[in-house]
Design a protein around this motif. Structure first.
Motif, PDB file in Angstrom:
ATOM      1  N   GLU A 346      44.478  30.660  39.641  1.00 23.05           N
ATOM      2  CA  GLU A 346      43.302  30.586  38.795  1.00 23.05           C
ATOM      3  C   GLU A 346      43.242  29.277  38.034  1.00 23.05           C
ATOM      4  OE1 GLU A 346      42.392  34.864  37.808  1.00 23.05           O
ATOM      5  OE2 GLU A 346      42.773  33.755  35.938  1.00 23.05           O
ATOM      6  N   ARG A 350      40.257  26.516  37.865  1.00 22.11           N
ATOM      7  CA  ARG A 350      39.608  26.067  36.640  1.00 22.11           C
ATOM      8  C   ARG A 350      39.654  24.550  36.511  1.00 22.11           C
ATOM      9  NH1 ARG A 350      42.007  31.261  33.459  1.00 22.11           N
ATOM     10  NH2 ARG A 350      40.250  32.599  34.021  1.00 22.11           N
ATOM     11  N   GLU A 419      34.007  31.023  36.559  1.00 19.84           N
ATOM     12  CA  GLU A 419      34.550  32.350  36.199  1.00 19.84           C
ATOM     13  C   GLU A 419      33.662  33.472  36.709  1.00 19.84           C
ATOM     14  OE1 GLU A 419      37.473  32.939  34.979  1.00 19.84           O
ATOM     15  OE2 GLU A 419      37.863  30.789  34.814  1.00 19.84           O
ATOM     16  N   ASN A 423      34.685  36.248  39.413  1.00 20.53           N
ATOM     17  CA  ASN A 423      34.654  37.681  39.121  1.00 20.53           C
ATOM     18  C   ASN A 423      33.927  38.441  40.212  1.00 20.53           C
ATOM     19  OD1 ASN A 423      36.144  37.627  36.853  1.00 20.53           O
ATOM     20  ND2 ASN A 423      34.436  37.933  35.415  1.00 20.53           N
ATOM     21  N   ALA A 424      32.767  37.935  40.617  1.00 21.24           N
ATOM     22  CA  ALA A 424      32.005  38.633  41.650  1.00 21.24           C
ATOM     23  C   ALA A 424      32.842  38.750  42.919  1.00 21.24           C
ATOM     24  CB  ALA A 424      30.702  37.889  41.923  1.00 21.24           C
ATOM     25  N   GLN A 426      36.082  38.583  43.246  1.00 23.38           N
ATOM     26  CA  GLN A 426      37.299  39.380  43.063  1.00 23.38           C
ATOM     27  C   GLN A 426      37.030  40.869  42.868  1.00 23.38           C
ATOM     28  OE1 GLN A 426      39.533  37.823  39.802  1.00 23.38           O
ATOM     29  NE2 GLN A 426      41.010  36.790  41.150  1.00 23.38           N
ATOM     30  N   HIS A 427      35.981  41.177  42.117  1.00 25.91           N
ATOM     31  CA  HIS A 427      35.842  42.563  41.666  1.00 25.91           C
ATOM     32  C   HIS A 427      34.692  43.331  42.292  1.00 25.91           C
ATOM     33  CE1 HIS A 427      38.755  41.414  38.660  1.00 25.91           C
ATOM     34  NE2 HIS A 427      37.909  40.533  38.115  1.00 25.91           N
ATOM     35  N   ALA A 428      33.705  42.641  42.830  1.00 25.28           N
ATOM     36  CA  ALA A 428      32.486  43.355  43.194  1.00 25.28           C
ATOM     37  C   ALA A 428      32.566  44.048  44.555  1.00 25.28           C
ATOM     38  CB  ALA A 428      31.291  42.402  43.175  1.00 25.28           C
ATOM     39  N   LEU A 458      29.698  47.086  37.551  1.00 22.03           N
ATOM     40  CA  LEU A 458      30.750  47.066  36.544  1.00 22.03           C
ATOM     41  C   LEU A 458      31.412  48.435  36.456  1.00 22.03           C
ATOM     42  CD1 LEU A 458      28.778  45.088  33.839  1.00 22.03           C
ATOM     43  CD2 LEU A 458      30.809  44.262  35.054  1.00 22.03           C
ATOM     44  N   PRO A 459      32.680  48.501  36.093  1.00 17.52           N
ATOM     45  CA  PRO A 459      33.366  49.787  35.978  1.00 17.52           C
ATOM     46  C   PRO A 459      32.672  50.675  34.950  1.00 17.52           C
ATOM     47  CG  PRO A 459      34.864  47.962  35.448  1.00 17.52           C
ATOM     48  CD  PRO A 459      33.528  47.371  35.719  1.00 17.52           C
ATOM     49  N   PHE A 462      32.216  50.245  30.923  1.00 22.23           N
ATOM     50  CA  PHE A 462      32.553  48.843  30.682  1.00 22.23           C
ATOM     51  C   PHE A 462      31.931  48.373  29.367  1.00 22.23           C
ATOM     52  CE2 PHE A 462      31.462  44.353  30.946  1.00 22.23           C
ATOM     53  CZ  PHE A 462      32.667  43.778  31.294  1.00 22.23           C
ATOM     54  N   GLY A 468      36.850  42.814  28.459  1.00 20.82           N
ATOM     55  CA  GLY A 468      37.122  41.515  29.062  1.00 20.82           C
ATOM     56  C   GLY A 468      38.584  41.151  29.032  1.00 20.82           C
ATOM     57  N   HIS A 469      39.001  40.453  30.061  1.00 17.95           N
ATOM     58  CA  HIS A 469      40.315  39.843  30.063  1.00 17.95           C
ATOM     59  C   HIS A 469      40.117  38.377  29.713  1.00 17.95           C
ATOM     60  CE1 HIS A 469      41.395  43.201  33.107  1.00 17.95           C
ATOM     61  NE2 HIS A 469      41.192  43.659  31.877  1.00 17.95           N
ATOM     62  N   GLY A 471      39.259  35.835  31.602  1.00 18.18           N
ATOM     63  CA  GLY A 471      38.087  35.220  32.227  1.00 18.18           C
ATOM     64  C   GLY A 471      36.828  35.341  31.377  1.00 18.18           C
TER      65      GLY A 471
HETATM   66  N1  LIG Z   1      30.752  40.997  39.187  1.00 14.66           N
HETATM   67  C1  LIG Z   1      31.556  42.035  38.807  1.00 14.66           C
HETATM   68  N2  LIG Z   1      31.532  43.207  39.520  1.00 14.66           N
HETATM   69  C2  LIG Z   1      32.311  44.211  39.134  1.00 14.66           C
HETATM   70  N3  LIG Z   1      33.158  44.188  38.090  1.00 14.66           N
HETATM   71  C3  LIG Z   1      33.246  43.073  37.368  1.00 14.66           C
HETATM   72  C4  LIG Z   1      32.452  41.940  37.686  1.00 14.66           C
HETATM   73  N4  LIG Z   1      32.720  40.966  36.773  1.00 14.66           N
HETATM   74  C5  LIG Z   1      33.659  41.464  35.942  1.00 14.66           C
HETATM   75  N5  LIG Z   1      33.979  42.729  36.288  1.00 14.66           N
HETATM   76  C6  LIG Z   1      34.907  43.584  35.557  1.00 14.66           C
HETATM   77  O1  LIG Z   1      35.139  43.038  34.285  1.00 14.66           O
HETATM   78  C7  LIG Z   1      36.527  42.854  34.079  1.00 14.66           C
HETATM   79  C8  LIG Z   1      36.795  41.682  33.179  1.00 14.66           C
HETATM   80  O2  LIG Z   1      36.599  40.442  33.863  1.00 14.66           O
HETATM   81  P1  LIG Z   1      37.413  39.151  33.389  1.00 14.66           P
HETATM   82  O3  LIG Z   1      36.901  38.000  34.141  1.00 14.66           O
HETATM   83  O4  LIG Z   1      37.345  39.085  31.919  1.00 14.66           O
HETATM   84  O5  LIG Z   1      38.870  39.495  33.776  1.00 14.66           O
HETATM   85  P2  LIG Z   1      39.512  39.456  35.208  1.00 14.66           P
HETATM   86  O6  LIG Z   1      38.583  38.867  36.204  1.00 14.66           O
HETATM   87  O7  LIG Z   1      40.011  40.842  35.474  1.00 14.66           O
HETATM   88  O8  LIG Z   1      40.746  38.542  34.978  1.00 14.66           O
HETATM   89  P3  LIG Z   1      40.746  36.940  34.791  1.00 14.66           P
HETATM   90  O9  LIG Z   1      41.194  36.728  33.434  1.00 14.66           O
HETATM   91  O10 LIG Z   1      41.590  36.442  35.830  1.00 14.66           O
HETATM   92  O11 LIG Z   1      39.321  36.492  34.976  1.00 14.66           O
HETATM   93  C9  LIG Z   1      37.095  42.718  35.454  1.00 14.66           C
HETATM   94  O12 LIG Z   1      38.442  43.094  35.518  1.00 14.66           O
HETATM   95  C10 LIG Z   1      36.214  43.662  36.266  1.00 14.66           C
HETATM   96  O13 LIG Z   1      36.687  44.974  36.148  1.00 14.66           O
END
Ligand SMILES: Nc1ncnc2c1ncn2[C@@H]1O[C@H](COP(=O)(O)OP(=O)(O)OP(=O)(O)O)[C@@H](O)[C@H]1O
Ligand SMILES: [Mg+2]
Length: 511
Positions: A346, A350, A419, A423-424, A426-428, A458-459, A462, A468-469, A471
């Motif tokens: 990461e 950045r 970021e 996020n999209a 990684q998480h979507a 989003l979870p 949320f 938030g973490h 990111g």
């Molecule tokens: N586009 C998205 N779709 C689904 N969930 C999302 C999306 N963006 C963020 N999230 C949720 O929000 C949380 C917080 O995101 P954040 O970027 O703060 O932390 P992270 O991605 O888990 O870690 P990092 O610090 O590495 O970015 C994520 O862990 C995820 O569960």
């Protein structure tokens, strides 16, 4: 002309909000053709010199198509003395018979002047009319109107100006002025007030204005210019140019042909405009306008190096950041623990996103970047890093345009976008992948950026404040503190659609 009070009869009957150009007047009211017009335009590009040398207002009168009189085609006020006209005469019409001097100059093709000054609004004005010839065609008449209120007993400078002005008007009346010549791109277009030198038929300086004298003192001439050969004294003072030249400076300054030149030495740089004078049968020396451009050229040189330096700095910052990114990448390969590895990856990302901004800045002349280019490259980079990390295939696209952004907005915005894209990716999405669209909208005074994905959303539960973490807290800090804007996270669109929408709204200082 027997009348003493002409007053307002001179004014145009109508005032159009836009002053017509000489082209407009020629087309609307005269029979003159394109070549005539080009000649008139060439004349107008130089007649400030004549207005200044004669302390007089000039008005160009063009013959009506039906021979009913003259139309005001252009007007020039002197910068060296008071004006004779407060009003604009362009577009005005003077019927034949109203102004004897105009008719005389036109009909007899000779310069006409009157003995007694004419009184206009209680101002004594001396009028002279000059036929304008191109070859054997008669194009119009210039009226030279000198406001006599401002004229003191003439000094040597004024006499020298007036003499040269009369040489030039005589040349106009026989089609020898204007003189077509090749204008230089760097031309500093000296004016009469900048410095005036008059040479005689053998190239000796007959008169030099105080400003011209000062410029030569700066070039290193201890004595007087008057009485010296202009070409010889100049070439003895200035450096031989390093590059190729079209002709030796001595020949240019001999004053036999219309030219522009720039010369100088360590101490000073001077721009010159050379106008050969031949009012009668014989060549009678030259008018040389001089301008001390030392400071101007020095500042230009500084500006060039300053721009180049700024670009070089961005280039180096970018290189340094890429080196840092490469080191982090190496380190991440050696780390076994997946979490630590992800953290290092990461960091690579950045740092990389900031490097992209600096790289773009290193190509531009000012501190602005075309952010569309940055956004597209970020999308690519994040996608690649995601693929390297084994994520599913995600298509990123952009719609709308960010426009040009200043570097203090571009750098934080690049990190924010990185970021959000990350996020999209990684998480979507699951194994099937999906789409991410970045939409930019430039509105008056603000920029709206929307990052949409069509993933799982989003979870549940949320809370952007607490969920938030690192990111999202980086994103929030950058948007709210750095950029003074707002960020909202939520579901994309209406029911039935899945996915996340992140909206960033930042205020813009319009440049
Ligand atoms: N586009 C998205 N779709 C689904 N969930 C999302 C999306 N963006 C963020 N999230 C949720 O929000 C949380 C917080 O995101 P954040 O970027 O703060 O932390 P992270 O991605 O888990 O870690 P990092 O610090 O590495 O970015 C994520 O862990 C995820 O569960
Ligand atoms: Mg994240």
């Amino acid at each position: 002309m027997g009348h003493s009070h002409r007053g307002k009869r001179w004014l145009p009957r109508y005032y159009s909000p836009v002053v017509p150009s000489v082209r407009d007047v020629v087309r609307l009211h005269t029979d003159l053709d394109e070549d005539d017009l080009a000649w008139l335009q060439l004349l107008l590009s130089d007649w400030q010199i004549i207005a200044d040398l004669s302390f007089a207002d000039l008005v160009l009168w063009l013959p009506d198509r039906d021979g009913r009189g003259f139309w005001g085609g252009a007007q020039m006020r002197p910068t060296t003395g008071p004006t004779a006209f407060v009003d604009d005469l362009v577009g005005a019409f003077v019927p034949t018979g109203r102004r004897q001097l105009l008719d005389t100059a036109f009909e007899q093709r000779r310069i006409a002047r009157e003995g007694d000054p004419e009184w206009r609004d209680n101002v004594p004005v001396r009028v002279e009319t000059i036929p304008v010839l191109r070859g054997t065609s008669l194009l119009g008449v210039i009226a030279r109107n000198t406001n006599l209120l401002g004229i003191r007993p003439p000094s040597r400078l004024e006499l020298s100006y007036l003499q040269t002005a009369s040489d030039l008007t005589r040349m106009i009346s026989v089609g020898r002025f204007p003189q077509p010549f090749e204008r230089r791109e760097w031309s500093a277009s000296p004016r009469v007030g900048d410095g005036f030198v008059r040479t005689d038929a053998v190239g000796m300086v007959a008169y030099a204005s105080p400003n011209a004298q000062s410029a030569y003192r700066r070039l290193g001439l201890p004595g007087d210019l008057v009485g010296e050969s202009f070409a010889t004294v100049t070439t003895s003072l200035v450096d031989v140019p390093a590059g190729p030249v079209d002709e030796p400076l001595g020949i240019t300054l001999a004053g036999l042909a219309p030219r522009e030149a720039e010369f100088g030495n360590e101490e000073a740089t001077v721009a010159a405009r050379v106008i050969p004078l031949q009012p009668g049968a014989e060549y009678d020396g030259a008018l040389v306008l001089l301008r001390d451009v030392t400071e101007l050229r020095m500042r230009e040189r500084e500006l060039i190096t300053k721009d180049a330096t700024i670009r070089e700095i961005h280039h180096r910052v970018k290189n340094n950041l890429q080196t840092v990114a490469a080191l982090l990448r190496l380190q991440s390969r050696r780390v076994l623990e997946p979490e630590a590895r992800a953290a290092l990856d990461e960091a690579v990302r950045r740092v990389g996103s900031i490097a992209i901004v600096h790289e773009t800045l290193s190509h531009t002349l000012d501190e602005h970047v075309d952010f569309d280019e940055v956004a597209d490259r970020l999308g690519q980079m994040v996608g690649e890093v995601g693929r390297d990390a084994g994520a599913a295939t995600v298509h990123t696209s952009r719609s709308g345009s960010f426009g040009r952004l200043s570097s203090d907005v571009a750098t934080p915005l690049a990190m924010v976008l990185t970021e959000l894209l990350q996020n999209a990716i990684q998480h979507a999405f699951g194994a099937d992948g999906g789409r991410v669209d970045v939409h930019a909208l430039r509105l008056a005074g603000r920029l709206e950026v929307i990052v949409d994905d069509d993933g799982r959303g989003l979870p549940a539960g949320f809370d952007p404040g607490t969920s938030g973490h690192l990111g999202l807290s980086i994103v929030r800090t950058l948007v709210e503190s750095e950029l003074g804007g707002l960020i909202t996270l939520g579901a994309r669109g209406t029911e039935g659609e899945t996915g996340t929408r992140v909206r960033v709204d930042i205020p813009m200082r319009e440049s």
